[in-house]
Design a protein around this motif. Structure first.
Motif, PDB file in Angstrom:
ATOM      1  N   ASP A 151       0.947  -1.142  -0.055  1.00  0.00           N
ATOM      2  CA  ASP A 151       0.146   0.084  -0.065  1.00  0.00           C
ATOM      3  C   ASP A 151       0.763   1.114  -0.080  1.00  0.00           C
ATOM      4  OD1 ASP A 151      -1.741   2.084   0.347  1.00  0.00           O
ATOM      5  OD2 ASP A 151      -3.033   0.973   1.791  1.00  0.00           O
ATOM      6  N   ARG A 152       1.082   1.770  -1.256  1.00  0.00           N
ATOM      7  CA  ARG A 152       2.214   2.800  -1.220  1.00  0.00           C
ATOM      8  C   ARG A 152       1.683   4.008  -0.580  1.00  0.00           C
ATOM      9  NH1 ARG A 152       5.507   4.505  -6.887  1.00  0.00           N
ATOM     10  NH2 ARG A 152       6.395   6.419  -5.891  1.00  0.00           N
ATOM     11  N   ASP A 153       0.326   4.386  -0.931  1.00  0.00           N
ATOM     12  CA  ASP A 153      -0.136   5.432  -0.441  1.00  0.00           C
ATOM     13  C   ASP A 153      -0.212   5.780   1.140  1.00  0.00           C
ATOM     14  OD1 ASP A 153      -0.702   6.459  -2.958  1.00  0.00           O
ATOM     15  OD2 ASP A 153      -2.795   5.835  -3.084  1.00  0.00           O
TER      16      ASP A 153
ATOM     17  N   ALA B 198       3.462   6.231   2.051  1.00  0.00           N
ATOM     18  CA  ALA B 198       3.622   7.500   1.717  1.00  0.00           C
ATOM     19  C   ALA B 198       3.258   8.506   3.142  1.00  0.00           C
ATOM     20  CB  ALA B 198       3.439   8.034   0.663  1.00  0.00           C
ATOM     21  N   GLN B 199       1.999   8.326   3.493  1.00  0.00           N
ATOM     22  CA  GLN B 199       1.404   9.037   4.572  1.00  0.00           C
ATOM     23  C   GLN B 199       1.999   8.840   5.800  1.00  0.00           C
ATOM     24  OE1 GLN B 199      -0.827  11.408   4.172  1.00  0.00           O
ATOM     25  NE2 GLN B 199      -0.967  12.003   6.025  1.00  0.00           N
TER      26      GLN B 199
ATOM     27  N   ARG C 102       7.661   9.019  -1.928  1.00  0.00           N
ATOM     28  CA  ARG C 102       6.292   9.958  -1.614  1.00  0.00           C
ATOM     29  C   ARG C 102       6.392  10.935  -2.662  1.00  0.00           C
ATOM     30  NH1 ARG C 102       4.793  11.888   2.740  1.00  0.00           N
ATOM     31  NH2 ARG C 102       5.378  14.048   2.231  1.00  0.00           N
TER      32      ARG C 102
END
Length: 909
Positions: A515-517, A520-521, A550
């Protein structure tokens, strides 16, 4: 024509004539118009012709009809405050002033002098001219005196139209000698704290040519010269100097040089006792904070220049006692003072005993010897002190150096009869700490049999070495994105932790795939803290992988921007390639995890684990990233386990076949880093030239990418950053290769590199010539913390059975005989190792070192090394003759080498 028109025409003469015809109120009426004319001209004022500027200024000054207003106008910097740069030399200013009567001009002189303040650049010769011209009193304001001194301190050309001003002379001293204002103003300057005299130049009094300059060209130096000639009151000068010193925050050289040059007489010393003690108190308070030699030298010089008497030092007794626990120069000064107090009969016996307790166990033998000498001399002069002398000297029987113990026994022996039998029980207790080599003498002196510890040492000695560390497994993959962020922050703060870095790099790849998002968060808070700027590539550069994930703007010093900018280390190049590849993997989602994450903290990767990882990628139809695979191959632990080899053989991919071949061939071959024929073939060469660099190519030919291949090739290093543990973790089974190439990558000693030595000792592969040479070299570093890391590495190797004491001893001997390293530092390091309980290990090293050092001529500093040998051999019950020791012991004389050789010969027989 009006004054404005004459100013526009640049007619200075016309302005002066017009002013002479105008009444005072008529002049004042034109002031506003003149000010309005100059307002827009100020920006380009100095670009106007001199004639126009002079006419404008003359007209403006002429319209100031009140002496107060005229003084205000002159003191404005853009007008006349800095007369040095007035247009046309400023002669017109006197012409304007001379239009007024004598009383007006006298008032102007007084107003200018009163309004002048120290530091303001008012030219005093204008005021002097008015004083001479009108006969008014000489102004005595601080500002006027300061300005007057300033003009005597330079060689500016004096305008001919001004009366007064500096007298001729090549030096300030010559100018003041002939100045008619000197008798009036110079005594006032000494009495006025607001008039700055300055002491900076006294820092340069040490060179002979500097002293002459200071005495003729600086204010305080000139005052000293004039005081010698009777033109200045010396008492007033001394009061001023001490006042300035008391108000100054200076701790050092200038003040010390100034006092030295002032050369107070004994009478002056006595009369200024209170002031000098007051100056000493803050200096002692500063020294109580200790510091480096460079930091403590100035206040120590200042204190010595104050030359406090024993009675004066007694007022600060407790401060001096406390200084005995600090750095060597500070403790040495305090010892001098306290010995002086004792010689003067001003030191209580219990305070002297306290001083002995603080000094006699210090490692600096010079301090200890001085204290023992004082004890001996005191008892010789006052036999009644014999009891306290022998008991105080007994403290040194617990010193780590056998030579000091022997000196203490000498002092005790000289005064034992006068002390009487009552001290024997305490002396026997103190002798329990003595070196076994001196036990017999102690027994003879104190009337006891040899210490029973001797039998215990010979019959029950057991070497104490660090516990062998079991493999330290690397924890499994990081489970959450939040944990990845936390661990990333840890790597940025500390780029030396290999395990955390490897898990973070793998965690970024894993969680970007999941889950890249979300990742990044989670990373957002920790991206605020950027890594420190470096030249080479370091593990903290993983920050840039997170930034790329990111989509952040790259930082200015990102590893991608540094590539090719500087020469980097081979380890740094492989790291850079891995980081760049990780970014590519994340961008393309090409791989769900990394193959090369080690399974052990040393960087080693278990073969069975690597086979399983590669099988998982094969099952997903994924070809592993090439740099990741290369690093995995360099890390994999060789194995002969048939089940592991069989499973690897079933892998059908190209990567699987490469791994299988690698495992069957045992990976990279090991190479000896010792030059053939060493030491004879390398005699006289720098230790960095004792090493041989050969590339250990795999038997079946190169299978590695360029970045990984560079890691195993010889490399001419111009390295900027110290060796880091990850360099060794990239080749966890080849520490010799890394140390041969990188630890001695260039001739200069590399600060900070010693930190990697304990990691190298725990790493894998043969412990060969390069590792031992790095160890030998670092044992002689000047910094204690670096030597301690070398000692840790030595003990770890000994505990693992990998320390070749003969090789280490020969390397130390060759470096010591070649004067590449210092004997005292080697002795201190080996003693530290021995006192952990590794006496037999250290003795084994010494049996190789000592014969080479005792060859004629003996190496300087061999005496303390022999003393260490006495201690080690006694404690581990070593026996057997060493011919070179026997020869040294048979020489005549009482040098430290001869005495300690005799002790060692006795222990070994």
């Amino acid at each position: 024509m009006t004054l404005v028109q004459l100013a526009e025409a640049g007619d200075v003469g016309g302005v002066l004539r017009e002013l002479g015809t105008l009444a005072l109120d008529e002049r004042a009426a034109q002031a506003e118009a003149l000010e309005a004319r100059r307002a827009p001209m100020r920006a380009g004022w100095h670009q106007l012709p001199q004639e126009e500027r002079a006419a404008q200024l003359a007209a403006e000054l002429g319209c100031r009809i009140d002496p107060v207003a005229a003084a205000d106008w002159i003191l404005r910097p853009e007008n006349g405050g800095d007369l040095l740069f007035l247009p046309l030399g400023g002669a017109w200013m006197l012409d304007v002033v001379n239009l007024h009567p004598v009383a007006w001009r006298a008032e102007l002189a007084a107003r200018i002098a009163d309004r002048s303040t120290p530091g303001q650049t008012v030219r005093s010769d204008l005021v002097e001219h008015l004083v001479h011209d009108t006969g008014c009193p000489v102004p005595t304001s601080d500002g006027f005196i300061q300005s007057w001194l300033r003009w005597r301190d330079n060689t500016w050309e004096h305008p001919a139209h001004l009366r007064g001003g500096p007298r001729p002379g090549a030096t300030m001293l010559e100018r003041l000698r002939t100045d008619d204002l000197t008798p009036t103003l110079l005594p006032l300057a000494l009495e006025r704290p607001g008039v700055y005299l300055g002491a900076e130049a006294f820092h340069y009094l040490l060179p002979s040519e500097g002293r002459s300059y200071v005495r003729e060209n600086t204010m305080l130096g000139v005052c000293m010269s004039l005081a010698e000639e009777g033109l200045v009151d010396r008492a007033a000068l001394i009061r001023r100097v001490l006042t300035d010193l008391a108000d100054s925050e200076s701790w050092g050289w200038n003040s010390a040089a100034l006092l030295t040059e002032l050369a107070l007489t004994p009478t002056e010393h006595a009369s200024l006792s209170r002031e000098r003690v007051a100056l000493a108190a803050p200096l002692l308070a500063r020294l109580l904070h200790d510091g480096t030699r460079a930091e403590t030298a100035p206040p120590l010089a200042y204190l010595r220049a104050l030359a406090l008497t024993p009675a004066e030092n007694a007022l600060l007794l407790r401060d001096h006692v406390a200084l005995l626990d600090l750095s060597s120069p500070v403790a040495s000064y305090a010892q001098e003072v306290l010995i002086g107090l004792d010689e003067a009969g001003l030191l209580e016996p219990d305070v002297f005993t306290e001083a002995c307790e603080r000094v006699l166990l210090r490692p600096e033998k010079k301090l200890v010897r001085a204290q023992l000498t004082r004890l001996d001399r005191a008892a010789r002069n006052e036999p009644a002190r014999a009891v306290r002398t022998v008991l105080d000297a007994a403290t040194a029987l617990g010193h780590r150096d056998v030579d000091i113990q022997e000196r203490a026994l000498d002092v005790i022996a000289r005064h034992l009869k006068a002390a009487g039998d009552s001290v024997l029980p305490q002396l026997r207790t103190a002798a329990a700490q003595i070196s076994p080599g001196l036990m017999d003498r102690a027994a003879d002196l104190f009337g006891t049999d040899a210490d029973p510890r001797t039998d215990q040492l010979t019959g029950q000695y057991a070497e104490v070495l660090p516990s062998l560390r079991v493999p330290r497994p690397v924890p499994g993959p990081i489970e959450t994105a939040a944990e990845v962020a936390q661990e990333l922050a840890a790597v940025v703060a500390n780029d030396q932790d290999t395990v955390t870095f490897e898990r973070v790099l793998d965690g970024l790849v894993r969680h970007a795939h999941l889950d890249r998002d979300a990742l990044a968060q989670a990373l957002k808070p920790v991206m605020r803290k950027e890594p420190r700027e470096v030249i080479d590539f370091t593990q903290s550069d993983v920050y840039d992988v997170a930034g790329a994930l990111r989509g952040d703007e790259p930082r200015r010093n990102a590893f991608t921007a540094r590539a090719g900018r500087h020469t980097s280390s081979p380890a740094g190049e492989l790291l850079r390639a891995r980081l760049a590849e990780a970014i590519a993997i994340i961008e393309t989602d090409a791989q769900p995890f990394l193959l090369s994450v080690p399974t052990d903290a040393t960087g080693a990767l278990d073969a069975a684990v690597l086979v399983r990882r590669l099988a998982e990628l094969d099952g997903l139809g994924i070809t592993p990233a090439p740099v990741d695979l290369a690093q995995a191959l360099l890390r994999v632990t060789p194995t002969t386990d048939e089940s592991v080899l069989g499973t690897a053989g079933q892998l059908g991919s190209d990567a699987g076949r490469r791994l299988t071949q690698w495992l069957h061939e045992g990976g990279l071959p090991h190479r000896d880093s010792r030059h053939a024929g060493w030491p004879d073939s390398r005699s006289g060469k720098h230790p960095t030239e004792w090493l041989s660099h050969e590339s250990p190519e795999p038997a079946s030919g190169p299978v590695l990418l360029p970045a990984a291949a560079t890691l195993i090739e010889p490399h001419e290093n111009v390295l900027h950053n110290p060796m880091a543990p990850f360099w060794l973790a990239q080749l966890p089974h080849h520490r010799e290769l890394v140390l041969a190439r990188d630890y001695f990558g260039y001739r200069e000693s590399s600060r900070g590199w010693a930190r990697a030595l304990p990691f190298a000792a725990e790493s894998g592969g043969p412990a060969g010539f390069a590792l031992h040479l790095a160890l030998a070299n670092t044992l002689a570093y000047d910094r204690q913390d670096e030597r301690d890391w070398a000692v840790d590495a030595l003990l770890v190797l000994a505990a693992r059975g990998q320390l070749d004491t003969g090789l280490l001893g020969r390397q130390l001997a060759e470096m010591l005989r070649g004067r590449w390293i210092e004997t005292n530092r080697v002795t201190a390091s080996l003693r530290t190792a021995a006192e952990t309980g590794a006496y037999a290990t250290v003795w084994s090293v010494l049996t190789t070192v000592l014969p080479h050092l005792l060859r004629d001529p003996a190496v300087r500093g061999t005496g303390p090394l022999l003393a260490l040998g006495v201690d080690c051999a006694s404690r581990c019950a070593a026996k057997g003759e060493i011919p070179e020791v026997t020869t040294a012991a048979g020489r005549t004389g009482s040098s430290q080498v001869v005495k300690n050789a005799r002790l060692l010969r006795k222990v070994l027989t």
